[in-house]
Design a protein around this motif. Structure first.
Motif, short mmCIF file in Angstrom:
data_model
loop_
_atom_site.label_atom_id
_atom_site.label_comp_id
_atom_site.label_asym_id
_atom_site.label_seq_id
_atom_site.Cartn_x
_atom_site.Cartn_y
_atom_site.Cartn_z
N THR A 13 -64.23 79.53 -35.63
CA THR A 13 -65.70 79.49 -35.63
C THR A 13 -66.24 78.95 -34.31
O THR A 13 -65.51 78.33 -33.53
CB THR A 13 -66.24 78.56 -36.74
OG1 THR A 13 -65.86 77.21 -36.40
CG2 THR A 13 -65.70 78.92 -38.10
N LEU A 14 -67.54 79.14 -34.11
CA LEU A 14 -68.22 78.59 -32.93
C LEU A 14 -68.10 77.06 -32.92
O LEU A 14 -67.93 76.47 -31.86
CB LEU A 14 -69.70 79.00 -32.95
CG LEU A 14 -70.54 78.48 -31.79
CD1 LEU A 14 -70.06 79.05 -30.47
CD2 LEU A 14 -72.01 78.81 -31.99
N ASP A 15 -68.17 76.45 -34.09
CA ASP A 15 -68.06 74.99 -34.15
C ASP A 15 -66.73 74.50 -33.56
O ASP A 15 -66.70 73.51 -32.84
CB ASP A 15 -68.19 74.50 -35.60
CG ASP A 15 -69.62 74.57 -36.09
OD1 ASP A 15 -70.49 74.98 -35.30
OD2 ASP A 15 -69.87 74.23 -37.26
N ILE A 66 -66.93 74.90 -29.81
CA ILE A 66 -67.77 73.85 -29.21
C ILE A 66 -67.02 72.53 -29.17
O ILE A 66 -67.07 71.79 -28.18
CB ILE A 66 -69.11 73.72 -29.98
CG1 ILE A 66 -69.98 74.97 -29.74
CG2 ILE A 66 -69.87 72.46 -29.57
CD1 ILE A 66 -71.23 75.04 -30.60
#
Lengths: 116, 358
Positions: free
Chosen positions: A88-90, A93
């Motif tokens: 995921t993007l999380d 990041i």
């Protein structure tokens, strides 16, 4: 998903060459490299030579044009990148936040396009 | 090599399937917006966190939350933002595309991740409330559906995170504000400022509920900006008359808030509170100092309104009048303009009386 983390920084921001601070920064990069590799998320990661070494290329009307310098002249320059494999993007990041340059530059995270 | 390619293929297939599911989830959510707070499936909570993800622009977070969780039509959301419907539709579809294409997850953040992500959700909830409570432009009207939506979402967050003091803080803040709403407009629909409101019209049962929730929040001993603002509201509600307001404590709370949120609006509110403790002249000096440090104040209506009022109270009527005129010039809200005109007339009357006495 694959994510590319672009590392941007202004040359006059952050540690400069041949200073003790630069040593600290390099140490931080070595540490984070280890973390990224051990996590298995790192697919690639490189630092780039300064923009003075850049050559921009385009072909117009069949004619190749070469330009000395980067495509866009901005204060913050692309200095390197990492490619991560994340769910995921999380997650991407969370990894990008650990890149030491985040403290004085900007990290841009983008998903890599998948052609289905 | 062949194996690697097969895995890649498989993974792409999974990614595609997941994206298709995500889009379906976003669309289904829009079709049904259940309002039973005790029966909210985890799926809807996951949706809130996706819609309020910090990787989206703040305005898009608000719009997408209203669309997806509130079930408000795109046209209605566009009106709330004074955008046209097609611009808003584009914004919404860009936000949805980013959620799916950038891989924003549909998860309820856990552990250390929850607090910052919850913060983003709470901010969106409060922006929705504000959008409903005081229009930022155009004709003033309390848009009850936005207020009700914000209240619902705030209650939901308190249920989801019972130990999050700021979730309770935002709920208390909204309840305090809603309690005072009946007194905020005159029978003619004109804006009535806090000091002039008929406090008998305040909804005591909402105030009681707000107080209880604020007490619960404060007992968790994790201070935050929403709790501080709710505490300021509580102090206003404690005063039976405007002149019984505990301005010294309010001023201290604003100072505490400014330590967390260094925004001009907080500084302004602090100085207005301080003017009721140390006098208009003292606050006036500080306010002029603030203008010197901050060029943005030139186009900030609340600054000129506050400046005008302090000048008037300090007996400097010429300056007061020109500051009111500047505030009137830049306001975009009809009712606010009417209110400022009334204040301007009042300053002019006071000036004539003073000249009469001289």
């Amino acid at each position: 998903m694959k994510y590319l983390a672009f590392i941007y920084g202004a040359p006059d921001a952050g540690p400069q060459m041949d200073t003790p601070e630069m040593g600290v920064l390099m140490e931080a990069y070595r540490a984070v490299e280890k973390t990224f590799t051990e996590s298995g998320a790192k697919l690639a990661g490189e630092a780039l030579m300064p923009v003075e070494t850049a050559t921009s290329i385009r072909i117009r009307d069949g004619k190749t044009e070469l330009m000395d310098g980067p495509f866009t002249e901005t204060k913050e320059q692309l200095g390197g990148f990492y490619m991560f494999e994340c769910e995921t993007l999380d997650e991407a990041i969370a990894l990008a936040k650990q890149i030491p340059t985040v403290e004085y530059g900007t990290i841009e995270v983008r998903p890599v396009m998948v052609f289905e | 090599m062949a194996r690697r390619r097969a895995i890649d293929c498989l993974r792409r297939g999974q990614t595609f399937a997941r994206k298709a599911t995500q889009i379906a989830v976003l669309e289904q959510a829009e079709a049904s917006a259940p309002k039973d707070i005790h029966n909210i499936p985890d799926e809807r909570l996951r949706l809130i966190f996706a819609c309020c993800h910090p990787a989206l622009e703040q305005k898009s977070r608000v719009a997408l939350t209203l669309r997806t969780l509130g079930g408000l039509s795109t046209a209605k959301i566009a009106r709330a933002f004074l955008d046209n419907t097609s611009t808003m539709a584009q914004r919404l579809s860009r936000a949805r595309a980013k959620i799916t294409k950038a891989g924003i997850p549909f998860v309820i953040p856990q552990g250390a991740d929850l607090a910052p992500r919850l913060g983003s959700v709470l901010t969106v909830i409060y922006l929705i409330y504000n959008e409903g409570y005081g229009a930022t432009a155009g004709k003033y009207q309390v848009r009850l559906d936005l207020c009700a939506e914000a209240l619902f979402l705030a209650r939901l967050m308190v249920r989801l995170a019972p130990h999050a003091a700021e979730a309770k803080g935002v709920l208390a803040l909204i309840l305090f504000s809603m309690a005072r709403r009946p007194a905020r407009a005159s029978q003619q629909g004109d804006y009535v400022s806090l000091d002039a409101q008929d406090r008998g019209l305040w909804d005591q049962s909402l105030i009681d509920e707000a107080r209880e929730i604020l007490d619960q929040a404060l007992s968790l001993a994790r201070r935050g900006p929403f709790q501080i603002q709710a505490a300021i509201s509580a102090l206003h509600c404690d005063a039976r008359r405007a002149d019984e307001t505990d301005w010294a404590q309010i001023s201290d709370l604003y100072l505490g808030l400014y330590a967390i949120e260094k925004t001009p609006v907080v500084r302004l509110n602090h100085l207005v509170a301080l003017s009721n403790v140390l006098g208009a002249e003292f606050a006036l000096d500080k306010l002029l100092e603030m203008r010197g440090q901050n060029e943005d104040m030139q186009d900030y209506q609340p600054f000129h309104a506050a400046l005008a009022d302090l000048y008037r109270r300090a007996g400097q009527f010429d300056q007061a009048i020109s500051a009111y005129e500047r505030a009137i010039e830049i306001t975009k809200i009809d009712n606010e303009r009417a209110f400022l005109y009334a204040r301007l007339r009042f300053a002019e009357r006071q000036q004539r009386q003073k000249k009469g006495r001289d």
